[in-house]
Design an enzyme around this catalytic site. Structure first.
Site, PDB file in Angstrom:
ATOM      1  CB  SER A 139      14.851  76.056 -13.274  1.00  0.00           C
ATOM      2  OG  SER A 139      16.102  76.677 -13.398  1.00  0.00           O
ATOM      3  CG  HIS A 166      16.508  76.008  -9.770  1.00  0.00           C
ATOM      4  ND1 HIS A 166      16.883  75.105 -10.746  1.00  0.00           N
ATOM      5  CD2 HIS A 166      16.062  75.255  -8.729  1.00  0.00           C
ATOM      6  CE1 HIS A 166      16.677  73.866 -10.308  1.00  0.00           C
ATOM      7  NE2 HIS A 166      16.163  73.944  -9.091  1.00  0.00           N
ATOM      8  CG  ASP A 195      15.589  70.430  -8.319  1.00  0.00           C
ATOM      9  OD1 ASP A 195      15.332  69.437  -7.609  1.00  0.00           O
ATOM     10  OD2 ASP A 195      15.555  71.589  -7.890  1.00  0.00           O
TER      11      ASP A 195
END
Length: 197
Positions: A16, A43, A136
């Site tokens: 991310s 992301h 995540d």
């Protein structure tokens, strides 16, 4: 004479915030003769087209493209998850896109990709978790570890957002490779030299 398949058939990478910088070190270092498939979930903004394939394509020796639903997974290619879709690996092997519920407020979610890769490839997958601002990918990397795949985590002190690597290390204390991006690239190239990738 047929070349035997590599020991690792897929490399799944997630990240991310800060992960693009790491990928700019890792992906261009991969050789054109790499036989494994490289599948990346980052992301990204869900309401805008992704430019990742255009950014990385000219920099990489391997072909780079955005994933399409039901597309065969090609050896020696780099595939990015498109915005607002989960990317999964399914029997074939092939790519599958899903509009399932966001995970950690993210779609694509790294956990979804990693868990599908663990199910499909088991010990023949490498999971790499990079810089990011939430957790995540930690559960997905744990699934790869449980399937006896090879796990790598970006060293938290080299990540601009260390939350994601730290979450993985909290779940999997014995990760064998905790490395900065240049060392991740070097490790992958060493595996390729040994004909494992």
């Amino acid at each position: 004479m047929n070349t035997p398949p590599p020991a690792f058939q897929a490399i799944v990478i997630g990240g991310s915030a800060g992960a693009i910088d790491a990928l700019l070190t890792i992906l261009p270092a991969l050789p054109a003769t790499l036989r494994a498939s490289v599948i990346v979930a980052l992301h990204v903004q869900r309401d805008k087209p992704s430019l990742l394939a255009q950014v990385f394509g000219p920099r990489c020796a391997l072909p780079v493209h955005e994933a399409h639903d039901n597309q065969p997974l090609q050896p020696g290619t780099i595939v990015f998850a498109p915005p607002d879709y989960h990317l999964l690996l399914e029997a074939g092997p092939r790519l599958s896109l899903s509009v399932g519920v966001p995970v950690h407020f993210s779609r694509p979610a790294i956990d979804v990709l990693f868990e599908s890769a663990a199910d499909l490839f088991g010990e023949r997958v490498i999971g790499i978790l990079l810089s990011g601002a939430n957790s995540d990918g930690a559960l997905g990397l744990a699934a790869i570890e449980q399937a006896k795949g090879l796990c790598m985590v970006q060293a938290p002190d080299s990540a601009s957002s260390p939350t994601m690597p730290l979450a993985a290390l909290a779940l999997i204390p014995q990760v064998p490779h905790i490395l900065n991006p240049a060392a991740i690239a070097e490790t992958l190239n060493n595996l390729h030299t040994r004909r494992l990738l």
